[in-house]
Write a protein that holds these residues in place. Structure first.
Motif, PDB file in Angstrom:
ATOM      1  N   ASN A  69      31.358  45.845   5.120  1.00  0.00           N
ATOM      2  CA  ASN A  69      31.111  44.690   5.983  1.00  0.00           C
ATOM      3  C   ASN A  69      30.393  45.161   7.241  1.00  0.00           C
ATOM      4  O   ASN A  69      30.948  45.932   8.033  1.00  0.00           O
ATOM      5  CB  ASN A  69      32.447  44.024   6.338  1.00  0.00           C
TER       6      ASN A  69
ATOM      7  N   GLN B 133      27.271  34.979   9.472  1.00  0.00           N
ATOM      8  CA  GLN B 133      26.035  35.357  10.161  1.00  0.00           C
ATOM      9  C   GLN B 133      25.392  34.171  10.873  1.00  0.00           C
ATOM     10  O   GLN B 133      24.728  34.346  11.900  1.00  0.00           O
ATOM     11  CB  GLN B 133      25.049  35.965   9.162  1.00  0.00           C
TER      12      GLN B 133
ATOM     13  N   GLU C  18      31.327  37.152   5.042  1.00  0.00           N
ATOM     14  CA  GLU C  18      30.364  37.876   5.877  1.00  0.00           C
ATOM     15  C   GLU C  18      29.018  37.159   5.912  1.00  0.00           C
ATOM     16  O   GLU C  18      28.389  37.030   6.973  1.00  0.00           O
ATOM     17  CB  GLU C  18      30.187  39.299   5.350  1.00  0.00           C
TER      18      GLU C  18
ATOM     19  N   LYS D 103      32.448  39.143   0.803  1.00  0.00           N
ATOM     20  CA  LYS D 103      30.996  39.113   1.009  1.00  0.00           C
ATOM     21  C   LYS D 103      30.541  37.717   1.385  1.00  0.00           C
ATOM     22  O   LYS D 103      29.639  37.542   2.219  1.00  0.00           O
ATOM     23  CB  LYS D 103      30.289  39.573  -0.271  1.00  0.00           C
TER      24      LYS D 103
ATOM     25  N   GLN E 129      36.295  36.367  10.527  1.00  0.00           N
ATOM     26  CA  GLN E 129      35.739  37.720  10.491  1.00  0.00           C
ATOM     27  C   GLN E 129      35.863  38.408  11.844  1.00  0.00           C
ATOM     28  O   GLN E 129      36.198  39.597  11.922  1.00  0.00           O
ATOM     29  CB  GLN E 129      34.273  37.670  10.062  1.00  0.00           C
TER      30      GLN E 129
ATOM     31  N   TYR F 189      29.473  43.657   9.988  1.00  0.00           N
ATOM     32  CA  TYR F 189      30.013  43.191  11.271  1.00  0.00           C
ATOM     33  C   TYR F 189      31.135  44.111  11.730  1.00  0.00           C
ATOM     34  O   TYR F 189      31.169  44.583  12.867  1.00  0.00           O
ATOM     35  CB  TYR F 189      30.524  41.762  11.114  1.00  0.00           C
TER      36      TYR F 189
END
Length: 369
Positions: A274, A174, A170, A167, A234, A276
């Motif tokens: 997730n 961003q 993620e 988390k 990611q 994304y």
């Protein structure tokens, strides 16, 4: 009514730091201390007694041996005391079928299971009928993201101190620029549906070490480019997963395992939360006329509801409902379904370059700053 016992690593605490992993003996002790109260609360909230239950379903494979043992022993004691049918549950089968609790989904469908312990592509042909297309040959994506988060010392980052590793990655990604770092994608030379994340983790570690040298900081301190590294890691994980899933789609349509007119891709497991990765898979499904379904986040991570639902599915179908528990054992390692991964490799399907580039382009423009 179904009582489900689910005692897995997600129910445990983490020592030293929130990214340090599970200590099996500690998990076992916590399970022993809490199982009685959890069962009482579940029955109370459900407004039922054990006498009213139709059956008892319990996770018996795969998972942490010591934790599975606690749940299984407690369940068998209930089964024998109240003379209830017993339904042993495969953890990954439960993840795969959870979507049928929240959506109307007919068999067969393609399912991608992403978690801290597994990465599996399979076709669900029935409640207990699965074709295994591919799986991780080393570590799982959730495990890899947690380890990178630990190496980046994200628990010290002011925005992430209370977040789990994946988390935290993620969240920071961003506002990161993934184009500042490029990680070679795994297994490009293998035309199968298997996954690999350990090499990607090593590449990320090397990049972190290099940046620490450049910035003159020690391991444990926060890099100025931490958000960019998080975004790049990611992105690499997402594209690797998307490419292997794309091949699975093509294989299933080519071999008439799925119909091109009403094919469905289901994604579940903790990493499916997730956004994304999920949006990338949604884009892939849309581009190939697959319906895309994913359970709500609370049912993507390990939970007791999915075990109960798997028990209900098996009870309705009359599959694996036992009236004698003789010889029941837990299995720390257990494959899912019939392995046809060799067939996938023999087909040697090349993911069309144009469409692959299109997917990466969409990810760049819509999902990354």
């Amino acid at each position: 009514m179904m009582l489900a016992m689910f005692w897995e690593k997600r129910c445990t605490v983490r020592r030293k730091s929130i990214y340090s992993g599970i200590i099996p003996v500690v998990a076992q002790q916590l399970h022993r201390e809490n199982i009685e109260q959890v069962v009482k609360e579940a029955l109370s909230v459900g407004g039922v007694s054990v006498h009213e239950l139709a059956a008892i379903a319990t996770t018996v494979k795969p998972g942490l041996a010591l934790s599975l043992g606690v749940g299984l022993q407690y369940s068998l004691n209930l089964v024998n005391k109240y003379q209830k049918p017993f339904i042993p549950i495969h953890h990954m089968e439960a993840h795969a079928l959870t979507v049928r609790l929240t959506h109307h989904v007919e068999f067969p469908f393609l399912v991608l299971l992403l978690s801290g312990g597994h990465c599996i592509l399979a076709v669900a042909q029935g409640v207990s009928d699965f074709l295994l297309l591919g799986q991780s040959i080393d570590i799982a994506p959730g495990d890899m993201l947690d380890k990178v988060a630990r190496r980046l010392s994200l628990r010290k980052h002011p925005e992430c101190h209370s977040m789990a590793g994946g988390k935290a990655i993620e969240h920071l990604a961003q506002t990161g620029d993934r184009q500042q770092h490029t990680f070679r994608l795994p297994m490009q030379q293998y035309r199968n549906c298997d996954f690999s994340f350990s090499g990607l983790q090593n590449l990320a570690n090397k990049a972190i070490i290099q940046k620490e040298k450049e910035e003159g900081i020690q391991e444990g301190e926060i890099l100025s480019c931490v958000k960019d590294i998080a975004a790049a890691v990611q992105h690499a994980v997402a594209v690797h997963i998307i490419e292997r899933t794309y091949r699975a789609m093509l294989f299933c349509i080519k071999n008439s395992i799925l119909s091109s007119k009403n094919a469905t891709l289901v994604v579940s497991g903790g990493v499916a939360s997730n956004q994304y990765i999920r949006k990338g898979l949604q884009t892939l499904a849309d581009a190939n006329d697959f319906a895309f379904l994913c359970p709500p986040p609370r049912l993507c991570t390990d939970n007791g509801v999915m075990i109960a639902w798997n028990g209900i599915e098996r009870l309705r179908a009359g599959l694996g409902v036992l009236h004698s528990t003789d010889g029941i054992r837990y299995e720390p390692k257990a494959p899912l379904g019939i392995d046809i991964s060799k067939r996938v490799e023999e087909d040697s399907i090349k993911v069309p370059k144009l469409k692959k580039d299109m997917m990466v382009s969409i990810l760049k423009s819509n999902l990354v700053k």
